[in-house]
Every structure is written in C-alpha cells, then in structure tokens.
Scaffold this motif. Structure first.
Motif, mmCIF file in Angstrom:
data_model
loop_
_atom_site.group_PDB
_atom_site.id
_atom_site.type_symbol
_atom_site.label_atom_id
_atom_site.label_comp_id
_atom_site.label_asym_id
_atom_site.label_seq_id
_atom_site.Cartn_x
_atom_site.Cartn_y
_atom_site.Cartn_z
ATOM 1 N N VAL A 70 3.703 -2.937 -13.370
ATOM 2 C CA VAL A 70 4.100 -1.716 -12.476
ATOM 3 C C VAL A 70 2.877 -1.489 -11.468
ATOM 4 N N LEU A 71 1.711 -1.470 -11.745
ATOM 5 C CA LEU A 71 0.664 -1.086 -11.051
ATOM 6 C C LEU A 71 0.455 -2.060 -9.879
ATOM 7 N N VAL A 72 0.458 -3.385 -10.335
ATOM 8 C CA VAL A 72 0.036 -4.405 -9.280
ATOM 9 C C VAL A 72 1.267 -4.401 -8.443
ATOM 10 N N LEU A 73 2.527 -4.469 -8.869
ATOM 11 C CA LEU A 73 3.663 -4.577 -7.945
ATOM 12 C C LEU A 73 3.741 -3.284 -7.031
ATOM 13 N N THR A 101 -5.381 0.142 4.691
ATOM 14 C CA THR A 101 -4.439 -0.368 3.629
ATOM 15 C C THR A 101 -5.025 -0.106 2.258
ATOM 16 N N LEU A 102 -6.473 -0.695 2.258
ATOM 17 C CA LEU A 102 -6.754 -0.519 0.845
ATOM 18 C C LEU A 102 -7.061 0.774 0.353
ATOM 19 N N THR A 103 -7.393 1.570 1.266
ATOM 20 C CA THR A 103 -7.545 3.361 0.956
ATOM 21 C C THR A 103 -6.110 3.736 0.589
ATOM 22 N N VAL A 104 -5.027 3.483 0.986
ATOM 23 C CA VAL A 104 -3.819 4.226 0.665
ATOM 24 C C VAL A 104 -3.360 3.466 -0.472
ATOM 25 N N ALA A 105 -3.328 1.842 -0.594
ATOM 26 C CA ALA A 105 -2.650 1.203 -1.523
ATOM 27 C C ALA A 105 -3.532 1.659 -2.987
ATOM 28 N N LEU A 106 -4.555 1.581 -2.965
ATOM 29 C CA LEU A 106 -5.390 1.733 -4.318
ATOM 30 C C LEU A 106 -6.048 3.172 -4.589
ATOM 31 N N PRO A 107 -5.183 3.689 -5.668
ATOM 32 C CA PRO A 107 -5.400 5.091 -6.063
ATOM 33 C C PRO A 107 -6.984 5.302 -6.585
ATOM 34 N N ASN A 108 -7.154 6.536 -6.591
ATOM 35 C CA ASN A 108 -8.275 7.042 -7.129
ATOM 36 C C ASN A 108 -8.799 6.939 -8.703
ATOM 37 N N LEU A 141 -7.393 -7.596 -8.596
ATOM 38 C CA LEU A 141 -5.837 -8.059 -8.046
ATOM 39 C C LEU A 141 -5.517 -7.395 -6.649
ATOM 40 N N LEU A 142 -6.430 -6.381 -6.054
ATOM 41 C CA LEU A 142 -6.111 -5.953 -4.877
ATOM 42 C C LEU A 142 -7.307 -5.899 -3.913
#
Length: 320
Positions: A70-73, A101-108, A141-142
């Motif tokens: 779920v996280l990766v998708l 994009t990385l800032t938005v896609a990868l949560p803290n 993975l991101l």
C-alpha cells in the motif's frame, strides 16, 4: 488528538525555526550549507536508516508486506502524477520537478511516524517495526527515482546535453543513484536482515549518536535552506499541498479497501501516508544545487495544515 499532533509537530517547527533564525541572523552562511548537507545526507541519515533496518527482523518485514504494498503504490502513483503535472502542465525543469515530487510523494515518516502512530495504536514493538518499514520503503523504493533524475540532469549539464540518451545512460545513472549513502544505508540493512546477519552491539552503539542526530540535523538544515528563500504560494504549491494531504491518503484508503485490509495494518497504511510532506526532497535538491521554492513552500504549508487533515483520517480509520 489535536494535542498529540501538535506535540509531534512541535519539534519539527522548533528545530526548523532555529535553522531559519541561524540563517537569517547570519550565524551560519545560508547560501553555503554544503558541509552540513554532507553530514546529513552521507553520514547521519544513512546511519539512522541502517540502524533501523538492520535491527528489523526479516520475518517481521515479511509480515508487513501488505503495508509495504500500500505504501509503495501510494507513493509511486503520486510521484508519477506530480512529476507529469510539473513537467507537462506547470513547465518545471526536470530537476525542480524531481525535488518537488519527492517532497510531496514521500511523507515525513522519520519525524512524525512514531509519535502519530504510537498515539493511535499505542507504543509497541509492532508500531516501531511499522515505522521502520515505512522509512525503509521510502528510502529504498522511492528516493532512487529522484536521484536518478538529478543525476541525469547533472550529467547532461556537464556534457552540454551530449551525454547520450536516457536509456543508454540508465545503467550508469542507476549505479550513481544506488551507491549514494542515503540509499546504501537502508538497503544494506535490509539485505543483512534478510540473510540473518546481526550487527555487533559495539558497532550499533558506535553509530547510534549519528542516528539520533539525523532528524534534528536534517530539520535544522531545512530551516537554514528556507532562510535563504522567500515563501511564495502559487498554483503549483496549492496543487502539491492538496495532493499530499488529501489525495494521497485517499489513494491509500482506496488501496486498503481494494486489498481487503483491516485492523492495525489498514490504520497504519492510511495514517503513514496521511503525514505531512517530508524534508528529503529539499535536502536532496540542495545537495545537487537545485532550488525548488515550490517544494519548500509545500513542505511548510503541509506541515501546518496536517494539524487539520490528520484528525480527519484518524477518524476515517476508527472503524477499521
């Protein structure tokens, strides 16, 4: 619950504010943060991620596979969508788009994961394991996608655009991206965990101070970087922030429903994705000399507004 969220966010804002103040007061040269960036990206964060993953039992990682999927998708879908919007609709450069994009896609995950998840599910080894797995997913993975684009554009600039096609350069670019300490650290930890090799306690104790300093140093560096910029809110920032705080968690919720997940796994998957934007993108960009005011604005605004959106998704997961 609002108090819990504020309590988790307080260190983020305080440390970033200290970095911001240090830059504005010229206590630190906010236009030359290369040394601090090297410490954060090549030593502190890799040490923290390695420690977290190498101490995570492989059996525990396998049990977390539904969460990982779920996280990766959710991260990959948002990464692809935002990068497309940035380059094709908002006409951003590939480097700027990669950082945003990385800032938005990868949560803290690193700063907010444990406080938020612990307050909802309780502090337990399984909660800590879920957070460690989330951090590893993002790192392994991101982040290589962002590094791949930054390395490609760096190579093109160095060769005057004559560095060959992206496809022909892919193996070289992938190697340059994967060998970065920020990727090698968690990846090595996962591999050692998979083959059952335990690190000596002496080694883990030796690098523990680096790991403890990682989040604080990264947040201080982020504040320092922000002190050299002017916060500007535009269409790109609004779309990026709304995507991070609303659309991405809804995607995670839809995936949870689609896969028939329930209980703590479902709650963890949704809440981890519902966290505010992470600082990796801004720090990565600075390492490559890429400034993205939109990424910096999205980071700040999402960190503030998640005080409102997080309780909504906590309520959404109450019956799972």
């Amino acid at each position: 619950m609002t108090y819990v969220i504020l309590h988790a966010l307080a260190p983020i804002f305080v440390i970033m504010l200290l970095g911001f103040f240090a830059g504005k007061a010229k206590m630190v040269d906010n236009n030359n943060v290369a040394l601090l960036n090297i410490f954060v990206m090549d030593f502190a964060l890799p040490a923290a991620l390695f420690s977290a993953t190498v101490q995570t039992p492989w059996a525990g990682i396998l049990q977390q596979m539904p969460l990982i999927v779920v996280l990766v998708l959710a991260m990959w879908l948002i990464y692809a969508a935002i990068y497309f919007l940035c380059t094709r609709v908002f006409h951003k450069s590939p480097q700027d788009a990669a950082v945003l994009t990385l800032t938005v896609a990868l949560p803290n995950y690193a700063a907010l994961g444990l406080p938020i998840l612990g307050s909802v599910l309780g502090d337990s080894p399984s909660t800590s394991l879920s957070v460690a797995v989330s951090i590893a997913c993002g790192s392994v993975l991101l982040t290589p996608f962002c590094l791949l684009i930054l390395e490609r554009e760096k190579n093109r600039a160095a060769t005057g655009g004559n560095g060959g096609s992206s496809l022909s350069m892919l193996p070289v670019l992938m190697w340059r991206s994967v060998k970065k300490p920020i990727v090698v650290g968690p990846l090595l930890g996962v591999i050692l965990s998979a083959i059952g090799i335990s690190m000596p306690e002496m080694l883990l104790a030796a690098i523990k101070p680096l790991g403890l300093a990682a989040t604080a140093a990264a947040l201080f560096l982020t504040g320092l970087i922000l002190s050299a910029r002017q916060l500007k809110i535009n269409r790109t920032v609004i779309v990026a922030t709304a995507t991070k705080l609303i659309i991405q968690p809804l995607i995670a919720w839809a995936l949870v429903v689609m896969f028939g997940l329930h209980g703590s796994v479902a709650v963890t998957a949704i809440l981890m994705i519902a966290l505010s934007a992470g600082f990796f993108g801004v720090v990565f960009g600075n390492r490559f000399g890429v400034q993205s005011p939109d990424a910096e604005a999205a980071l700040l605004i999402s960190s503030v507004l998640c005080i409102v959106t997080l309780p909504l998704f906590i309520a959404l997961t109450a019956g799972m």
